[in-house]
Design a protein around this motif. Structure first.
Motif, PDB file in Angstrom:
ATOM      1  N   LEU A   1      53.352  29.831  19.840  1.00  0.00           N
ATOM      2  CA  LEU A   1      52.759  30.927  19.079  1.00  0.00           C
ATOM      3  C   LEU A   1      51.467  31.438  19.689  1.00  0.00           C
ATOM      4  CD1 LEU A   1      52.717  32.780  16.621  1.00  0.00           C
ATOM      5  CD2 LEU A   1      51.592  30.940  15.340  1.00  0.00           C
ATOM      6  N   VAL A   2      50.565  30.532  20.046  1.00  0.00           N
ATOM      7  CA  VAL A   2      49.240  30.933  20.531  1.00  0.00           C
ATOM      8  C   VAL A   2      49.287  31.586  21.919  1.00  0.00           C
ATOM      9  CG1 VAL A   2      46.983  30.049  21.260  1.00  0.00           C
ATOM     10  CG2 VAL A   2      47.981  29.305  19.089  1.00  0.00           C
ATOM     11  N   PRO A   3      50.001  31.035  22.909  1.00  0.00           N
ATOM     12  CA  PRO A   3      49.958  31.625  24.260  1.00  0.00           C
ATOM     13  C   PRO A   3      50.320  33.097  24.337  1.00  0.00           C
ATOM     14  CG  PRO A   3      50.860  29.424  24.378  1.00  0.00           C
ATOM     15  CD  PRO A   3      50.743  29.747  22.925  1.00  0.00           C
ATOM     16  N   PRO A   4      51.406  33.583  23.687  1.00  0.00           N
ATOM     17  CA  PRO A   4      51.671  35.023  23.772  1.00  0.00           C
ATOM     18  C   PRO A   4      50.530  35.873  23.234  1.00  0.00           C
ATOM     19  CG  PRO A   4      53.605  33.872  22.965  1.00  0.00           C
ATOM     20  CD  PRO A   4      52.493  32.880  22.969  1.00  0.00           C
ATOM     21  N   LEU A   5      49.867  35.418  22.175  1.00  0.00           N
ATOM     22  CA  LEU A   5      48.746  36.179  21.620  1.00  0.00           C
ATOM     23  C   LEU A   5      47.599  36.251  22.622  1.00  0.00           C
ATOM     24  CD1 LEU A   5      48.762  34.774  17.973  1.00  0.00           C
ATOM     25  CD2 LEU A   5      49.488  37.048  18.715  1.00  0.00           C
ATOM     26  N   LEU A   6      47.298  35.118  23.259  1.00  0.00           N
ATOM     27  CA  LEU A   6      46.212  35.105  24.238  1.00  0.00           C
ATOM     28  C   LEU A   6      46.563  35.944  25.461  1.00  0.00           C
ATOM     29  CD1 LEU A   6      45.185  31.317  24.162  1.00  0.00           C
ATOM     30  CD2 LEU A   6      44.120  33.225  22.941  1.00  0.00           C
ATOM     31  N   VAL A   7      47.781  35.812  25.955  1.00  0.00           N
ATOM     32  CA  VAL A   7      48.181  36.511  27.181  1.00  0.00           C
ATOM     33  C   VAL A   7      48.247  38.013  26.953  1.00  0.00           C
ATOM     34  CG1 VAL A   7      50.069  36.810  28.825  1.00  0.00           C
ATOM     35  CG2 VAL A   7      49.380  34.518  28.141  1.00  0.00           C
TER      36      VAL A   7
ATOM     37  N   GLY B   1      46.387  39.670  25.204  1.00  0.00           N
ATOM     38  CA  GLY B   1      45.013  40.158  25.211  1.00  0.00           C
ATOM     39  C   GLY B   1      44.493  40.501  26.587  1.00  0.00           C
ATOM     40  N   SER B   2      45.237  40.159  27.658  1.00  0.00           N
ATOM     41  CA  SER B   2      44.838  40.450  29.046  1.00  0.00           C
ATOM     42  C   SER B   2      43.390  40.046  29.341  1.00  0.00           C
ATOM     43  CB  SER B   2      45.028  41.942  29.367  1.00  0.00           C
ATOM     44  OG  SER B   2      46.385  42.287  29.358  1.00  0.00           O
ATOM     45  N   PRO B   3      43.037  38.783  29.107  1.00  0.00           N
ATOM     46  CA  PRO B   3      41.647  38.364  29.359  1.00  0.00           C
ATOM     47  C   PRO B   3      41.245  38.476  30.825  1.00  0.00           C
ATOM     48  CG  PRO B   3      43.055  36.457  28.978  1.00  0.00           C
ATOM     49  CD  PRO B   3      43.875  37.662  28.640  1.00  0.00           C
ATOM     50  N   GLY B   4      42.197  38.313  31.749  1.00  0.00           N
ATOM     51  CA  GLY B   4      41.865  38.437  33.160  1.00  0.00           C
ATOM     52  C   GLY B   4      41.444  39.842  33.527  1.00  0.00           C
ATOM     53  N   THR B   5      42.186  40.828  33.038  1.00  0.00           N
ATOM     54  CA  THR B   5      41.832  42.224  33.304  1.00  0.00           C
ATOM     55  C   THR B   5      40.502  42.574  32.661  1.00  0.00           C
ATOM     56  OG1 THR B   5      44.169  42.831  33.428  1.00  0.00           O
ATOM     57  CG2 THR B   5      42.595  44.604  33.038  1.00  0.00           C
ATOM     58  N   LEU B   6      40.279  42.097  31.446  1.00  0.00           N
ATOM     59  CA  LEU B   6      39.004  42.357  30.774  1.00  0.00           C
ATOM     60  C   LEU B   6      37.850  41.756  31.565  1.00  0.00           C
ATOM     61  CD1 LEU B   6      37.443  43.426  28.321  1.00  0.00           C
ATOM     62  CD2 LEU B   6      37.843  41.201  27.221  1.00  0.00           C
ATOM     63  N   LEU B   7      38.040  40.547  32.084  1.00  0.00           N
ATOM     64  CA  LEU B   7      37.000  39.908  32.887  1.00  0.00           C
ATOM     65  C   LEU B   7      36.667  40.747  34.118  1.00  0.00           C
ATOM     66  CD1 LEU B   7      35.213  37.423  33.617  1.00  0.00           C
ATOM     67  CD2 LEU B   7      37.224  36.480  34.762  1.00  0.00           C
ATOM     68  N   LEU B   8      37.689  41.248  34.796  1.00  0.00           N
ATOM     69  CA  LEU B   8      37.468  42.036  36.004  1.00  0.00           C
ATOM     70  C   LEU B   8      36.783  43.366  35.704  1.00  0.00           C
ATOM     71  CD1 LEU B   8      40.876  41.422  37.823  1.00  0.00           C
ATOM     72  CD2 LEU B   8      38.682  40.335  38.306  1.00  0.00           C
ATOM     73  N   ARG B   9      37.080  43.953  34.552  1.00  0.00           N
ATOM     74  CA  ARG B   9      36.501  45.254  34.219  1.00  0.00           C
ATOM     75  C   ARG B   9      35.093  45.136  33.627  1.00  0.00           C
ATOM     76  NH1 ARG B   9      41.410  48.760  31.397  1.00  0.00           N
ATOM     77  NH2 ARG B   9      42.892  48.625  33.140  1.00  0.00           N
ATOM     78  N   ALA B  10      34.835  44.057  32.893  1.00  0.00           N
ATOM     79  CA  ALA B  10      33.573  43.963  32.157  1.00  0.00           C
ATOM     80  C   ALA B  10      32.479  43.239  32.925  1.00  0.00           C
ATOM     81  CB  ALA B  10      33.802  43.260  30.820  1.00  0.00           C
ATOM     82  N   THR B  11      32.835  42.468  33.935  1.00  0.00           N
ATOM     83  CA  THR B  11      31.814  41.709  34.671  1.00  0.00           C
ATOM     84  C   THR B  11      30.994  42.644  35.552  1.00  0.00           C
ATOM     85  OG1 THR B  11      33.255  39.765  34.711  1.00  0.00           O
ATOM     86  CG2 THR B  11      31.426  39.810  36.278  1.00  0.00           C
ATOM     87  N   PRO B  12      29.678  42.596  35.449  1.00  0.00           N
ATOM     88  CA  PRO B  12      28.844  43.473  36.306  1.00  0.00           C
ATOM     89  C   PRO B  12      28.936  43.057  37.761  1.00  0.00           C
ATOM     90  CG  PRO B  12      27.484  41.895  35.125  1.00  0.00           C
ATOM     91  CD  PRO B  12      28.866  41.741  34.565  1.00  0.00           C
ATOM     92  N   HIS B  13      28.742  44.006  38.649  1.00  0.00           N
ATOM     93  CA  HIS B  13      28.814  43.735  40.082  1.00  0.00           C
ATOM     94  C   HIS B  13      27.484  43.213  40.625  1.00  0.00           C
ATOM     95  CE1 HIS B  13      32.775  45.696  40.925  1.00  0.00           C
ATOM     96  NE2 HIS B  13      32.504  46.236  39.747  1.00  0.00           N
ATOM     97  N   ARG B  14      26.452  43.209  39.793  1.00  0.00           N
ATOM     98  CA  ARG B  14      25.139  42.731  40.235  1.00  0.00           C
ATOM     99  C   ARG B  14      24.805  41.410  39.556  1.00  0.00           C
ATOM    100  NH1 ARG B  14      21.319  47.553  38.656  1.00  0.00           N
ATOM    101  NH2 ARG B  14      22.567  47.311  36.736  1.00  0.00           N
ATOM    102  N   TYR B  15      23.706  40.793  40.037  1.00  0.00           N
ATOM    103  CA  TYR B  15      23.162  39.573  39.442  1.00  0.00           C
ATOM    104  C   TYR B  15      24.204  38.455  39.367  1.00  0.00           C
ATOM    105  CZ  TYR B  15      19.958  43.226  37.888  1.00  0.00           C
ATOM    106  OH  TYR B  15      19.111  44.293  37.841  1.00  0.00           O
TER     107      TYR B  15
ATOM    108  N   LEU C   1      55.606  36.037  32.108  1.00  0.00           N
ATOM    109  CA  LEU C   1      56.501  36.854  31.304  1.00  0.00           C
ATOM    110  C   LEU C   1      55.813  38.068  30.695  1.00  0.00           C
ATOM    111  CD1 LEU C   1      58.366  34.002  29.359  1.00  0.00           C
ATOM    112  CD2 LEU C   1      59.026  35.092  31.511  1.00  0.00           C
ATOM    113  N   LEU C   2      54.572  37.879  30.211  1.00  0.00           N
ATOM    114  CA  LEU C   2      53.928  38.928  29.429  1.00  0.00           C
ATOM    115  C   LEU C   2      52.641  39.464  30.023  1.00  0.00           C
ATOM    116  CD1 LEU C   2      54.323  37.487  25.797  1.00  0.00           C
ATOM    117  CD2 LEU C   2      55.808  39.112  26.973  1.00  0.00           C
ATOM    118  N   SER C   3      52.062  38.795  30.996  1.00  0.00           N
ATOM    119  CA  SER C   3      50.722  39.174  31.446  1.00  0.00           C
ATOM    120  C   SER C   3      50.720  40.491  32.213  1.00  0.00           C
ATOM    121  CB  SER C   3      50.133  38.075  32.330  1.00  0.00           C
ATOM    122  OG  SER C   3      48.845  38.443  32.783  1.00  0.00           O
ATOM    123  N   ALA C   4      49.674  41.284  31.942  1.00  0.00           N
ATOM    124  CA  ALA C   4      49.418  42.505  32.706  1.00  0.00           C
ATOM    125  C   ALA C   4      48.293  42.301  33.711  1.00  0.00           C
ATOM    126  CB  ALA C   4      49.052  43.648  31.754  1.00  0.00           C
ATOM    127  N   ASP C   5      47.787  41.077  33.812  1.00  0.00           N
ATOM    128  CA  ASP C   5      46.705  40.771  34.745  1.00  0.00           C
ATOM    129  C   ASP C   5      47.241  40.720  36.182  1.00  0.00           C
ATOM    130  OD1 ASP C   5      44.999  40.543  32.593  1.00  0.00           O
ATOM    131  OD2 ASP C   5      45.262  38.385  32.406  1.00  0.00           O
TER     132      ASP C   5
END
Length: 325
Positions: free
Chosen positions: A101-107, A109-123, A195-199
């Motif tokens: 149940l939990v893994p499909p909900l987490l996956v 959410g595309s946390p990998g893509t969010l990490l790549l988009r939200a992480t600043p390129h500085r500091y 199966l489900l990740s968009a990352d």
């Protein structure tokens, strides 16, 4: 609540019921609930950063990831966790929740893509981005996400653990108990990501391959559930130390665990199948429309060339035909 034999965990004294299962009752060292809350906070920080920067992030992905974190925190942080030290049925419910149940909900959410988009390129953000992208596309990730690894791992979490005595060894201690729960979650995530990740992943399976993986997994936990339901003796002696005042028979409780293994996972799995088939249909539809637009634009040149190629194959001389003079 009384200690269960060490200072790291507690088991309840009251008989089990729904209110006791859902009562907020953290363990002395609530590792998994803390991890779930921390992941939810980090995810929300990433979403807020994107919003502040004027960049959109799908609300449904946020909802899926937070729902996965919430379910994990409740199942591992409420009274269920304490009863999971005593009752096989409760522990099996936790295992299935963490794996199916939990893994499909987490996956989703595309946390990998969010990490790549939200992480600043500085500091130091550039280093984090390089490390994250490198991990997502690494050889280790390629091995971990390969069906030849993840499906046997899924098998081991049912048959290998309970039918070989490994569960009895690990469940005798707090570290082994929590370690098994983390293994269940990791196995479920590794199975679900391809199966489900968009990352960005090291390899992409075809839609047919994804469906085959799901159809391969579906009977695994169901057949295991049948084995557990048919067993006439306890498979895990740890779950026979049930307080007499609870009025719970260990073998009957084991049958409930087997029934859960047989039935619980089917609903989320069917939903996953529907998602995969919907994606396959949508991708085929988009491809067909693109081909139609190209045909309208260039007069079907590509189709004409392909038909000419097939016609040319039909004119190839067959064995035994006379060569022209």
């Amino acid at each position: 609540m009384n200690p269960s034999g060490d200072d790291w965990s507690w088991v309840p004294t009251a008989p089990p019921d729904l209110a006791a299962f859902l009562a907020p009752d953290l363990q002395p060292v609530p590792v998994i609930p803390v991890v779930a809350v921390a992941l939810a906070v980090l995810y929300l920080l990433g979403v807020v950063r994107l919003r502040v920067a004027g960049r959109a992030w799908p609300w449904w992905r946020t909802g899926c990831f937070l729902a996965g974190c919430m379910v994990t925190a409740v199942v591992m942080g409420a009274g269920l966790e304490g009863y999971g030290y005593v009752l096989f049925s409760v522990f099996m419910f936790q295992q299935l929740t963490l794996m199916i149940l939990v893994p499909p909900l987490l996956v989703l959410g595309s946390p990998g893509t969010l990490l790549l988009r939200a992480t600043p390129h500085r500091y130091g953000g550039g280093w984090v981005l390089r490390a994250a992208l490198g991990a997502l596309r690494s050889r280790a990730a390629r091995v971990l996400l390969h069906p030849g690894f993840m499906i046997p791992l899924f098998l081991m979490t049912f048959y290998g653990i309970y039918l070989t005595g490994i569960a009895e060894v690990l469940l005798a201690s707090w570290a082994g108990h929590v370690g098994l729960e983390l293994l269940f979650l990791a196995a479920g995530v590794l199975f679900t990501v391809p199966l489900l990740s968009a990352d960005p992943l090291p390899r992409r399976q075809s839609h047919l391959g994804k469906l085959l993986d799901v159809f391969t997994e579906m009977p695994l936990h169901a057949f295991f559930g049948v084995i557990v339901m048919m067993a006439v003796t306890p498979l895990v002696p740890t779950f026979t130390a049930i307080p007499p005042g609870w009025g719970v028979d260990a073998v009957e409780d084991q049958k409930v665990a087997g029934a859960l293994a047989w039935s619980y996972g089917e609903g989320p799995t069917v939903i996953m199948l529907l998602v995969l088939m919907s994606r396959w249909y949508r991708e085929d539809t988009v491809t067909a429309r693109r081909a139609d637009r190209e045909a309208d634009r260039d007069g079907g040149v590509a189709l004409q060339e392909y038909n000419a190629y097939l016609a040319g194959l039909g004119r190839v001389s067959r064995p035994g035909d006379q060569e022209p003079q």
